[in-house]
Every structure is written in C-alpha cells, then in structure tokens.
Write a protein that holds these residues in place. Structure first.
Motif, PDB file in Angstrom:
ATOM      1  N   LEU A  47      44.232  42.846  49.382  1.00  0.00           N
ATOM      2  CA  LEU A  47      44.747  43.877  48.418  1.00  0.00           C
ATOM      3  C   LEU A  47      44.257  43.353  47.204  1.00  0.00           C
ATOM      4  O   LEU A  47      44.068  42.059  46.899  1.00  0.00           O
ATOM      5  CB  LEU A  47      46.290  44.106  48.345  1.00  0.00           C
ATOM      6  CG  LEU A  47      46.625  44.810  47.437  1.00  0.00           C
ATOM      7  CD1 LEU A  47      46.304  46.263  47.604  1.00  0.00           C
ATOM      8  CD2 LEU A  47      48.258  44.548  47.103  1.00  0.00           C
ATOM      9  N   ALA A  48      43.721  44.191  46.311  1.00  0.00           N
ATOM     10  CA  ALA A  48      43.368  43.823  44.796  1.00  0.00           C
ATOM     11  C   ALA A  48      44.382  44.524  43.998  1.00  0.00           C
ATOM     12  O   ALA A  48      44.601  45.685  44.053  1.00  0.00           O
ATOM     13  CB  ALA A  48      41.947  44.276  44.709  1.00  0.00           C
ATOM     14  N   VAL A  49      45.050  43.785  43.226  1.00  0.00           N
ATOM     15  CA  VAL A  49      46.199  44.327  42.134  1.00  0.00           C
ATOM     16  C   VAL A  49      45.208  44.436  40.739  1.00  0.00           C
ATOM     17  O   VAL A  49      44.968  43.265  40.189  1.00  0.00           O
ATOM     18  CB  VAL A  49      47.206  43.570  42.048  1.00  0.00           C
ATOM     19  CG1 VAL A  49      48.258  44.144  41.032  1.00  0.00           C
ATOM     20  CG2 VAL A  49      47.714  43.657  43.537  1.00  0.00           C
ATOM     21  N   MET A  50      45.025  45.407  40.087  1.00  0.00           N
ATOM     22  CA  MET A  50      44.203  45.409  38.908  1.00  0.00           C
ATOM     23  C   MET A  50      44.713  46.206  37.845  1.00  0.00           C
ATOM     24  O   MET A  50      45.466  47.343  37.843  1.00  0.00           O
ATOM     25  CB  MET A  50      42.995  46.124  39.398  1.00  0.00           C
ATOM     26  CG  MET A  50      42.149  46.562  38.322  1.00  0.00           C
ATOM     27  SD  MET A  50      40.508  47.279  38.999  1.00  0.00           S
ATOM     28  CE  MET A  50      39.957  46.170  40.238  1.00  0.00           C
ATOM     29  N   ASN A  51      44.627  45.415  36.614  1.00  0.00           N
ATOM     30  CA  ASN A  51      44.862  46.109  35.410  1.00  0.00           C
ATOM     31  C   ASN A  51      43.571  47.048  35.100  1.00  0.00           C
ATOM     32  O   ASN A  51      42.450  46.053  34.865  1.00  0.00           O
ATOM     33  CB  ASN A  51      45.123  45.121  34.493  1.00  0.00           C
ATOM     34  CG  ASN A  51      45.479  45.620  33.203  1.00  0.00           C
ATOM     35  OD1 ASN A  51      45.202  46.793  32.694  1.00  0.00           O
ATOM     36  ND2 ASN A  51      46.231  44.958  32.055  1.00  0.00           N
ATOM     37  N   VAL A  52      43.677  48.159  34.955  1.00  0.00           N
ATOM     38  CA  VAL A  52      42.205  48.825  34.302  1.00  0.00           C
ATOM     39  C   VAL A  52      42.001  48.587  32.889  1.00  0.00           C
ATOM     40  O   VAL A  52      40.782  49.127  32.617  1.00  0.00           O
ATOM     41  CB  VAL A  52      42.509  50.175  34.668  1.00  0.00           C
ATOM     42  CG1 VAL A  52      42.663  50.689  36.075  1.00  0.00           C
ATOM     43  CG2 VAL A  52      43.890  51.076  33.673  1.00  0.00           C
ATOM     44  N   ASP A  53      42.762  47.980  32.178  1.00  0.00           N
ATOM     45  CA  ASP A  53      42.309  47.642  30.713  1.00  0.00           C
ATOM     46  C   ASP A  53      41.563  46.221  30.867  1.00  0.00           C
ATOM     47  O   ASP A  53      41.968  45.439  30.279  1.00  0.00           O
ATOM     48  CB  ASP A  53      43.452  47.687  29.828  1.00  0.00           C
ATOM     49  CG  ASP A  53      42.939  47.751  28.279  1.00  0.00           C
ATOM     50  OD1 ASP A  53      41.883  47.977  27.973  1.00  0.00           O
ATOM     51  OD2 ASP A  53      43.840  47.268  27.552  1.00  0.00           O
ATOM     52  N   LEU A  54      40.066  46.307  31.179  1.00  0.00           N
ATOM     53  CA  LEU A  54      39.661  45.020  31.129  1.00  0.00           C
ATOM     54  C   LEU A  54      38.634  44.764  30.043  1.00  0.00           C
ATOM     55  O   LEU A  54      38.113  45.752  29.329  1.00  0.00           O
ATOM     56  CB  LEU A  54      38.778  45.170  32.732  1.00  0.00           C
ATOM     57  CG  LEU A  54      39.789  45.094  33.557  1.00  0.00           C
ATOM     58  CD1 LEU A  54      38.728  45.247  35.135  1.00  0.00           C
ATOM     59  CD2 LEU A  54      40.616  43.926  33.778  1.00  0.00           C
ATOM     60  N   PRO A  55      38.226  43.914  29.676  1.00  0.00           N
ATOM     61  CA  PRO A  55      37.118  43.406  28.370  1.00  0.00           C
ATOM     62  C   PRO A  55      36.020  43.795  28.609  1.00  0.00           C
ATOM     63  O   PRO A  55      35.190  44.188  27.639  1.00  0.00           O
ATOM     64  CB  PRO A  55      37.481  41.927  28.247  1.00  0.00           C
ATOM     65  CG  PRO A  55      37.600  41.289  29.564  1.00  0.00           C
ATOM     66  CD  PRO A  55      38.527  42.561  30.211  1.00  0.00           C
ATOM     67  N   ASP A  56      35.373  44.062  29.862  1.00  0.00           N
ATOM     68  CA  ASP A  56      33.932  44.422  29.997  1.00  0.00           C
ATOM     69  C   ASP A  56      33.776  45.627  30.557  1.00  0.00           C
ATOM     70  O   ASP A  56      33.003  46.446  30.068  1.00  0.00           O
ATOM     71  CB  ASP A  56      33.051  43.253  30.696  1.00  0.00           C
ATOM     72  CG  ASP A  56      33.708  42.998  32.203  1.00  0.00           C
ATOM     73  OD1 ASP A  56      35.153  43.735  32.339  1.00  0.00           O
ATOM     74  OD2 ASP A  56      33.192  42.303  32.861  1.00  0.00           O
ATOM     75  N   VAL A  57      34.192  45.949  31.735  1.00  0.00           N
ATOM     76  CA  VAL A  57      34.178  47.032  32.606  1.00  0.00           C
ATOM     77  C   VAL A  57      35.533  47.912  32.692  1.00  0.00           C
ATOM     78  O   VAL A  57      36.527  47.064  32.978  1.00  0.00           O
ATOM     79  CB  VAL A  57      33.221  46.949  33.913  1.00  0.00           C
ATOM     80  CG1 VAL A  57      33.144  48.274  34.705  1.00  0.00           C
ATOM     81  CG2 VAL A  57      32.147  45.980  33.726  1.00  0.00           C
ATOM     82  N   ASP A  58      35.296  49.338  32.392  1.00  0.00           N
ATOM     83  CA  ASP A  58      36.704  49.804  32.561  1.00  0.00           C
ATOM     84  C   ASP A  58      37.122  49.676  34.133  1.00  0.00           C
ATOM     85  O   ASP A  58      36.294  49.875  34.955  1.00  0.00           O
ATOM     86  CB  ASP A  58      36.417  51.423  32.423  1.00  0.00           C
ATOM     87  CG  ASP A  58      37.611  52.427  32.580  1.00  0.00           C
ATOM     88  OD1 ASP A  58      37.876  52.754  33.634  1.00  0.00           O
ATOM     89  OD2 ASP A  58      38.557  52.128  31.659  1.00  0.00           O
ATOM     90  N   GLY A  59      38.488  49.471  34.300  1.00  0.00           N
ATOM     91  CA  GLY A  59      39.078  49.130  35.663  1.00  0.00           C
ATOM     92  C   GLY A  59      38.599  50.274  36.581  1.00  0.00           C
ATOM     93  O   GLY A  59      38.527  50.127  37.883  1.00  0.00           O
ATOM     94  N   PHE A  60      38.779  51.682  36.187  1.00  0.00           N
ATOM     95  CA  PHE A  60      38.608  52.840  36.879  1.00  0.00           C
ATOM     96  C   PHE A  60      37.111  52.835  37.617  1.00  0.00           C
ATOM     97  O   PHE A  60      36.916  53.199  38.598  1.00  0.00           O
ATOM     98  CB  PHE A  60      38.812  53.824  36.143  1.00  0.00           C
ATOM     99  CG  PHE A  60      40.145  54.231  35.753  1.00  0.00           C
ATOM    100  CD1 PHE A  60      41.297  54.389  36.516  1.00  0.00           C
ATOM    101  CD2 PHE A  60      40.510  54.055  34.401  1.00  0.00           C
ATOM    102  CE1 PHE A  60      42.682  54.346  36.420  1.00  0.00           C
ATOM    103  CE2 PHE A  60      41.953  54.429  34.035  1.00  0.00           C
ATOM    104  CZ  PHE A  60      42.911  54.551  34.966  1.00  0.00           C
ATOM    105  N   GLU A  61      36.139  52.275  36.430  1.00  0.00           N
ATOM    106  CA  GLU A  61      34.972  52.233  37.395  1.00  0.00           C
ATOM    107  C   GLU A  61      34.657  51.216  38.066  1.00  0.00           C
ATOM    108  O   GLU A  61      34.029  51.190  38.850  1.00  0.00           O
ATOM    109  CB  GLU A  61      33.920  52.066  35.764  1.00  0.00           C
ATOM    110  CG  GLU A  61      32.345  51.924  36.243  1.00  0.00           C
ATOM    111  CD  GLU A  61      31.769  53.131  36.416  1.00  0.00           C
ATOM    112  OE1 GLU A  61      30.673  53.307  36.799  1.00  0.00           O
ATOM    113  OE2 GLU A  61      32.621  54.269  36.419  1.00  0.00           O
ATOM    114  N   VAL A  62      35.237  49.830  38.007  1.00  0.00           N
ATOM    115  CA  VAL A  62      35.375  48.898  38.844  1.00  0.00           C
ATOM    116  C   VAL A  62      35.619  49.504  40.234  1.00  0.00           C
ATOM    117  O   VAL A  62      35.203  49.245  41.483  1.00  0.00           O
ATOM    118  CB  VAL A  62      36.167  47.704  38.621  1.00  0.00           C
ATOM    119  CG1 VAL A  62      36.236  46.671  39.795  1.00  0.00           C
ATOM    120  CG2 VAL A  62      35.843  47.168  37.284  1.00  0.00           C
TER     121      VAL A  62
END
Length: 241
Positions: A47-62
C-alpha cells in the motif's frame, strides 16, 4: 506488510509512522512525488499512503502517472482537505481510499488493512490454508486453533505466501517484501527463514504447506504436502524471463 509513506511534513511523518509500526506495518518514507514514483515503479508495496500536497509534483498527478504505468500498488490519500471535490478527484485519478486528518489511529489501521485485503482479492481479515490460520488484524498465527509463535520476519514471509497462495514467489520477492530494497542481506537468508518457518508450522501440525520450486522459489498450497505442478513451473519461468 510493507507501506510506502509519501509525506513532506517531518512531524506528520513521525506521527503516522509511529501509528503504522505499532500496528505491525513496515514503513518506507519519501517526501517528494518524483521519489514516490521511483519507489512505486521499483518495488512491490502492499500500500502507498500519500499526502497529495507535495513540494514538486501534485499528489493526484503521482497517482495518475502510476496508474498509467500500470503500477498495481493500491493508494490511500491521507489529507487535510475534506471537500467532496478533493475526494472525487482522488478517486477519479485512481486512489483506493481517502482519509482526512485528524484521524483515529485504529480507524486508519483498519482502513489500510481493508484496502490491502481488497487488492489481494480477500474480503475476510483471516487467511487460511489447511489447518493454518493467520489473522491480519491481530497478526496471530494458529494451527488447529493453537497459537504458533513467529518472529517478525517469519510472520511477514508467511503473510506474503498466504496472500499469494498458489503462486511461486522468488527469493527476490521475499527480500523486497522484507527489506524494500534497503540494506538487504544475502539472498540465502530467505532459505534460513523458510527453514525455520517450516519447522514451526510442521511442529504445530500444519504439514508441509510450503513447497520448494527448484531454481525458482517457494509456493504455499492449501493441502499439506502438495507439490507445484508443471504449469506452476512454466508460469514461474515466464514471470522471471
């Protein structure tokens, strides 16, 4: 179970990792979207647990890029944003669940386990093979209803074998599951873990559930003593070619 935590905030990393490790998860951490994509493409996480507010790439885009690249790892978004718009965007890009902060640690753990079970094709929290039972929630293992004490690594190996029941798993797959590509010992350590696990299960009356596929790896079968078929060997060869 091995988790990839994608979180740029150091305080939240410490808090979330503490909850996850207390629940028995093994956690790897990255703080950027680019690093998250690299890890997801390189390693087989549960599983990946992700905060979408990332400094380089938008988490939704990841999430979108990983899905386009056919990365099978399920993704849980862990965010502050509670709006329906954010949730719809997360699910439309390929997220499997959306949890908002602040959260209850027990609820987070339960939802993580539920997502993982669904991704593996299981709806029940207990995995079974013959007289062997493994409870994903409590991490308890029993044979004929009697508890079997396993070390952390032995449990993780058995858990992976049960989740991939009937599939031949290579030693590389076990190393990845146990260590996530970080500070991995020599491959022969897997043989040692398997040997000790077999002795404990057989001593408890489970029989020979774990079979060796020479030159390929190991497989767990429902019936004690069952051996891999020629078709299993062909499939294993095809996946490692």
């Amino acid at each position: 179970m091995r988790i990839l935590l994608v979180e740029p905030n150091a305080r939240k990393v410490e808090e979330t990792t503490r909850h996850m490790e207390k629940a028995g998860f093994t956690v790897d951490h990255v703080d950027t979207g680019h690093d998250a994509l690299g890890m997801l493409k390189s390693y087989n996480y549960d599983l990946a647990v992700m905060n979408v507010d990332l400094p380089d790439v938008d988490g939704f885009e990841v999430i979108r890029i990983s899905r386009a690249a056919r990365v099978p790892t399920p993704v849980m978004v862990l965010a502050e944003e509670k709006s329906a718009t954010a949730k719809v965007r997360a699910f439309s890009t390929g997220a499997d669940d959306y949890v908002t902060r602040p959260y209850e640690s027990m609820e987070l753990t339960a939802r993580m386990q539920a997502v993982i079970r669904r991704s593996k094709g299981y709806s029940e929290p207990t995995l079974r093979a013959g007289h062997l039972e493994l409870c994903l929630g409590s991490r308890e293992v029993s044979v004929h209803g009697q508890g079997v004490h396993l070390t952390g690594k032995e449990y993780m190996i058995l858990e992976l074998l049960l989740l991939r029941k009937g599939m031949v798993l290579t030693k590389d797959a076990f190393l990845n599951h146990l260590y996530g590509g970080m500070d991995e010992p020599e491959m022969k350590i897997i043989d040692v873990f398997i040997c000790k696990l077999r002795k404990k299960l057989q001593g408890a009356g489970a029989g020979q559930l774990i079979a060796t596929v020479w030159g390929q790896g190991y497989v767990l079968r429902d019936e004690a003593g069952a051996m891999p078929t020629p078709r299993d060997r062909m499939m294993a060869q095809a996946t490692t070619a």
